[in-house]
Design a protein around this motif. Structure first.
Motif, PDB file in Angstrom:
ATOM      1  N   PRO A   1     -30.853  67.211 -16.767  1.00  0.00           N
ATOM      2  CA  PRO A   1     -29.507  67.765 -16.556  1.00  0.00           C
ATOM      3  C   PRO A   1     -28.493  67.180 -17.531  1.00  0.00           C
ATOM      4  CG  PRO A   1     -30.522  67.218 -14.459  1.00  0.00           C
ATOM      5  CD  PRO A   1     -31.431  66.675 -15.524  1.00  0.00           C
ATOM      6  N   ASP A   2     -27.601  68.047 -18.024  1.00  0.00           N
ATOM      7  CA  ASP A   2     -26.603  67.607 -19.007  1.00  0.00           C
ATOM      8  C   ASP A   2     -25.649  66.569 -18.424  1.00  0.00           C
ATOM      9  OD1 ASP A   2     -27.642  69.260 -20.958  1.00  0.00           O
ATOM     10  OD2 ASP A   2     -26.344  70.940 -20.419  1.00  0.00           O
ATOM     11  N   GLN A   3     -25.177  66.814 -17.195  1.00  0.00           N
ATOM     12  CA  GLN A   3     -24.229  65.902 -16.579  1.00  0.00           C
ATOM     13  C   GLN A   3     -24.956  64.909 -15.670  1.00  0.00           C
ATOM     14  OE1 GLN A   3     -20.966  65.706 -17.275  1.00  0.00           O
ATOM     15  NE2 GLN A   3     -21.298  67.313 -18.798  1.00  0.00           N
ATOM     16  N   PRO A   4     -24.689  63.604 -15.814  1.00  0.00           N
ATOM     17  CA  PRO A   4     -25.324  62.622 -14.926  1.00  0.00           C
ATOM     18  C   PRO A   4     -24.962  62.885 -13.467  1.00  0.00           C
ATOM     19  CG  PRO A   4     -24.282  61.537 -16.801  1.00  0.00           C
ATOM     20  CD  PRO A   4     -23.815  62.962 -16.803  1.00  0.00           C
ATOM     21  N   SER A   5     -25.963  63.103 -12.639  1.00  0.00           N
ATOM     22  CA  SER A   5     -25.750  63.391 -11.224  1.00  0.00           C
ATOM     23  C   SER A   5     -26.985  62.955 -10.471  1.00  0.00           C
ATOM     24  CB  SER A   5     -25.501  64.887 -11.018  1.00  0.00           C
ATOM     25  OG  SER A   5     -25.732  65.265  -9.681  1.00  0.00           O
ATOM     26  N   ILE A   6     -26.815  62.152  -9.440  1.00  0.00           N
ATOM     27  CA  ILE A   6     -27.966  61.630  -8.719  1.00  0.00           C
ATOM     28  C   ILE A   6     -28.758  62.749  -8.054  1.00  0.00           C
ATOM     29  CG2 ILE A   6     -26.646  61.115  -6.610  1.00  0.00           C
ATOM     30  CD1 ILE A   6     -29.658  59.143  -8.089  1.00  0.00           C
ATOM     31  N   SER A   7     -28.080  63.725  -7.467  1.00  0.00           N
ATOM     32  CA  SER A   7     -28.808  64.805  -6.791  1.00  0.00           C
ATOM     33  C   SER A   7     -29.546  65.688  -7.788  1.00  0.00           C
ATOM     34  CB  SER A   7     -27.851  65.638  -5.937  1.00  0.00           C
ATOM     35  OG  SER A   7     -26.796  66.155  -6.715  1.00  0.00           O
ATOM     36  N   HIS A   8     -28.914  65.991  -8.928  1.00  0.00           N
ATOM     37  CA  HIS A   8     -29.581  66.816  -9.948  1.00  0.00           C
ATOM     38  C   HIS A   8     -30.755  66.066 -10.573  1.00  0.00           C
ATOM     39  CE1 HIS A   8     -25.667  69.324 -10.557  1.00  0.00           C
ATOM     40  NE2 HIS A   8     -26.363  69.702  -9.501  1.00  0.00           N
ATOM     41  N   TRP A   9     -30.584  64.795 -10.809  1.00  0.00           N
ATOM     42  CA  TRP A   9     -31.675  64.002 -11.379  1.00  0.00           C
ATOM     43  C   TRP A   9     -32.869  63.943 -10.431  1.00  0.00           C
ATOM     44  CZ3 TRP A   9     -29.272  59.039 -14.058  1.00  0.00           C
ATOM     45  CH2 TRP A   9     -28.654  59.435 -15.262  1.00  0.00           C
ATOM     46  N   ILE A  10     -32.624  63.805  -9.147  1.00  0.00           N
ATOM     47  CA  ILE A  10     -33.726  63.746  -8.184  1.00  0.00           C
ATOM     48  C   ILE A  10     -34.503  65.061  -8.166  1.00  0.00           C
ATOM     49  CG2 ILE A  10     -34.225  63.750  -5.687  1.00  0.00           C
ATOM     50  CD1 ILE A  10     -32.249  61.430  -5.444  1.00  0.00           C
TER      51      ILE A  10
ATOM     52  N   GLN B   1     -43.352  59.244 -15.962  1.00  0.00           N
ATOM     53  CA  GLN B   1     -42.899  58.063 -16.703  1.00  0.00           C
ATOM     54  C   GLN B   1     -42.376  58.436 -18.090  1.00  0.00           C
ATOM     55  OE1 GLN B   1     -42.082  55.576 -14.999  1.00  0.00           O
ATOM     56  NE2 GLN B   1     -43.519  53.903 -15.329  1.00  0.00           N
ATOM     57  N   GLU B   2     -43.040  59.391 -18.747  1.00  0.00           N
ATOM     58  CA  GLU B   2     -42.555  59.841 -20.053  1.00  0.00           C
ATOM     59  C   GLU B   2     -41.200  60.542 -19.921  1.00  0.00           C
ATOM     60  OE1 GLU B   2     -43.572  59.362 -23.141  1.00  0.00           O
ATOM     61  OE2 GLU B   2     -45.189  58.037 -22.453  1.00  0.00           O
ATOM     62  N   ALA B   3     -41.032  61.286 -18.821  1.00  0.00           N
ATOM     63  CA  ALA B   3     -39.738  61.943 -18.591  1.00  0.00           C
ATOM     64  C   ALA B   3     -38.644  60.906 -18.368  1.00  0.00           C
ATOM     65  CB  ALA B   3     -39.841  62.875 -17.387  1.00  0.00           C
ATOM     66  N   MET B   4     -38.966  59.849 -17.608  1.00  0.00           N
ATOM     67  CA  MET B   4     -37.997  58.780 -17.394  1.00  0.00           C
ATOM     68  C   MET B   4     -37.670  58.066 -18.707  1.00  0.00           C
ATOM     69  SD  MET B   4     -36.633  58.530 -14.469  1.00  0.00           S
ATOM     70  CE  MET B   4     -35.785  57.085 -15.091  1.00  0.00           C
ATOM     71  N   LYS B   5     -38.651  57.919 -19.550  1.00  0.00           N
ATOM     72  CA  LYS B   5     -38.416  57.310 -20.865  1.00  0.00           C
ATOM     73  C   LYS B   5     -37.396  58.129 -21.654  1.00  0.00           C
ATOM     74  CE  LYS B   5     -40.762  56.329 -25.249  1.00  0.00           C
ATOM     75  NZ  LYS B   5     -42.060  56.385 -25.980  1.00  0.00           N
ATOM     76  N   GLU B   6     -37.551  59.465 -21.631  1.00  0.00           N
ATOM     77  CA  GLU B   6     -36.620  60.327 -22.349  1.00  0.00           C
ATOM     78  C   GLU B   6     -35.217  60.242 -21.749  1.00  0.00           C
ATOM     79  OE1 GLU B   6     -37.078  61.985 -25.214  1.00  0.00           O
ATOM     80  OE2 GLU B   6     -38.967  60.854 -25.192  1.00  0.00           O
ATOM     81  N   LEU B   7     -35.129  60.166 -20.425  1.00  0.00           N
ATOM     82  CA  LEU B   7     -33.827  60.029 -19.765  1.00  0.00           C
ATOM     83  C   LEU B   7     -33.134  58.746 -20.209  1.00  0.00           C
ATOM     84  CD1 LEU B   7     -31.934  61.224 -17.462  1.00  0.00           C
ATOM     85  CD2 LEU B   7     -33.033  59.543 -15.975  1.00  0.00           C
ATOM     86  N   MET B   8     -33.898  57.658 -20.244  1.00  0.00           N
ATOM     87  CA  MET B   8     -33.337  56.374 -20.655  1.00  0.00           C
ATOM     88  C   MET B   8     -32.865  56.415 -22.109  1.00  0.00           C
ATOM     89  SD  MET B   8     -36.043  53.755 -18.859  1.00  0.00           S
ATOM     90  CE  MET B   8     -35.978  53.388 -17.100  1.00  0.00           C
ATOM     91  N   LEU B   9     -33.681  57.011 -22.977  1.00  0.00           N
ATOM     92  CA  LEU B   9     -33.306  57.104 -24.392  1.00  0.00           C
ATOM     93  C   LEU B   9     -32.051  57.950 -24.575  1.00  0.00           C
ATOM     94  CD1 LEU B   9     -36.831  57.570 -26.018  1.00  0.00           C
ATOM     95  CD2 LEU B   9     -35.313  55.610 -26.322  1.00  0.00           C
ATOM     96  N   GLN B  10     -31.978  59.056 -23.850  1.00  0.00           N
ATOM     97  CA  GLN B  10     -30.805  59.931 -23.970  1.00  0.00           C
ATOM     98  C   GLN B  10     -29.522  59.254 -23.500  1.00  0.00           C
ATOM     99  OE1 GLN B  10     -30.994  63.908 -22.447  1.00  0.00           O
ATOM    100  NE2 GLN B  10     -33.038  64.306 -23.285  1.00  0.00           N
ATOM    101  N   HIS B  11     -29.662  58.234 -22.670  1.00  0.00           N
ATOM    102  CA  HIS B  11     -28.480  57.554 -22.140  1.00  0.00           C
ATOM    103  C   HIS B  11     -28.284  56.162 -22.756  1.00  0.00           C
ATOM    104  CE1 HIS B  11     -28.952  60.861 -19.318  1.00  0.00           C
ATOM    105  NE2 HIS B  11     -27.667  60.710 -19.067  1.00  0.00           N
ATOM    106  N   GLY B  12     -28.823  55.997 -23.957  1.00  0.00           N
ATOM    107  CA  GLY B  12     -28.484  54.842 -24.777  1.00  0.00           C
ATOM    108  C   GLY B  12     -29.217  53.555 -24.501  1.00  0.00           C
TER     109      GLY B  12
END
Length: 413
Positions: free
Chosen positions: A8-17, A44-55
């Protein structure tokens, strides 16, 4: 292969879940991500991409724990670690474990956006495993981080298909020793936010649960050996019926658990009967036993009741074998962090309850290693380990807010 939504483009706990739940999603809306399975690897690879996208600076360790780091500007080797586990039970819910990882990522990211790099390093961890759903071993991820296991131990641990933990780990691309860090780092605190997996917060109409203690757990595999024989020609008095013995045992220990202490819980969750044929007396039964309490004395007393039942089996000319494969001691969490969470909940205007956790969490492994905090948010109807698991988005956000305040206090002030 399941379709996966973009991050999701906007950080949101419900959308991320909802996004992370597409990795391992089952037909009836649950999630299955067993350790080192394809769905686990993709998550885990998806979480890696999320972390990278958020610096974040991102790395995997030897066993597949994933870390996303915001380096500290003053004390980079002092680590404030926060997160939970990526694995699930079979057909579990979308919040268990995943919420703690995503809440940690969101809280850390929001702080970074507002205040810049922290003084001490904030590291978000997506721990490889907690549930013990594939292999007869729990907390593989957190025990690795805290130095309580060795790679060698993975050789003897087999799943139901006879596949070893070592084989699964290597097939997923992990299991090889890596070079140690040149400079010693120290985990100064571990913070975990989690759904309650129980009904107390909802019933008491409290918004936050502040955990002081986590119960001890003992898990056993029990085997009852009798004799298979013809259902029509073997008199009742001459039978060695393993299923009858097992059924009597189950009734006995569950009644004894209620008698011993109201906080003691004992669960027979899995039963396998052999030969499992309608017209054949059961010659063998294997079942699980899960026992939990916050006091070791009660766990010891109940274990004696379990082992004493072998004499009853012997008197009936049958055999009962017991393998205790898990023994986790109760853990008392940091009093300092409990007080800090109380203060922050009051400052935020959130109602709270101070409580004991009846479920196991990675926090109990870290609780013997470093100061540790465990925060709960309500679970609707107390349902967990089920596709019906649910927590309202507003309650999820309150957990993120408390976690954000904790991270600010520990890493920024």
């Amino acid at each position: 292969m399941a379709q996966h939504d973009a991050i999701p483009d906007q950080p949101s706990i419900s959308h991320w879940i909802e996004w992370l739940a597409t990795y391992g999603q089952t037909e009836n809306g649950g999630v299955t991500r067993l350790l080192y399975s394809e769905s686990w690897q993709r998550a885990q690879e998806a979480m890696k991409e999320l972390m990278l996208q958020h610096g974040c600076q991102v790395r995997f360790d030897e066993v597949g724990n994933l870390f996303g780091r915001y380096p500290g500007r003053e004390q980079p080797k002092a680590i404030i670690l926060t997160g939970s586990h990526i694995d699930t039970v079979i057909d579990g819910g979308k919040y268990d474990g995943a919420y703690g990882i995503l809440a940690s990522m969101l809280a850390a990211h929001l702080l970074y956006l507002k205040y810049g790099p922290p003084k001490k390093t904030i590291e978000v961890v997506s721990l490889a495993e907690e549930e013990g759903s594939r292999f007869p071993f729990t907390f593989w991820g957190s025990k690795w981080v805290t130095g309580q296991v060795e790679l060698e131990e993975a050789k003897a641990l087999l799943d139901s298909n006879g596949f070893s933990l070592e084989e699964a780990m290597k097939q997923a691309g992990f299991g090889q020793p890596t070079l140690a860090l040149k400079e010693k780092e120290k985990i100064e605190a571990f913070l975990e936010v989690h759904i309650e997996q129980g009904v107390m917060l909802e019933r008491k109409q409290k918004e936050i649960g502040i955990v002081t203690d986590i119960v001890g757990q003992r898990r056993y595999t029990l085997q009852f050996q009798g004799e298979s024989n013809h259902a029509g020609t073997t008199p009742m008095s001459m039978r060695k019926d393993a299923l009858r013995l097992a059924a009597a045992f189950i009734t006995h220990v569950t009644e004894e658990a209620e008698r011993l202490d109201e906080s003691l819980v004992a669960t027979i969750g899995k039963v396998v009967v052999s030969p499992n044929t309608p017209n054949v007396i059961a010659g063998g039964v294997e079942c699980s036993l899960d026992v939990r309490h916050a006091n070791v004395a009660y766990l010891d007393a109940f274990e004696k009741i379990v082992f004493d039942y072998r004499e009853i089996a012997k008197k009936q000319n049958m055999q009962m074998d017991i393998n205790r494969w898990l023994n986790i001691k109760p853990v008392h969490l940091s009093d300092k962090h409990v007080q800090l969470t109380r203060q922050q909940a009051e400052e935020a205007g959130f109602s709270y309850d101070v409580m004991v956790s009846g479920a196991g969490h990675d926090a109990q492994v870290f609780g013997t290693f470093c100061p540790t905090s465990l925060i709960f948010v309500p679970s609707h109807k107390g349902i967990s380990h089920s596709p019906e698991e649910y927590t309202h988005w507003q309650e999820l956000e309150k957990g993120v807010e408390i976690l954000k305040r904790q991270l600010y206090t520990l890493a920024y002030e």
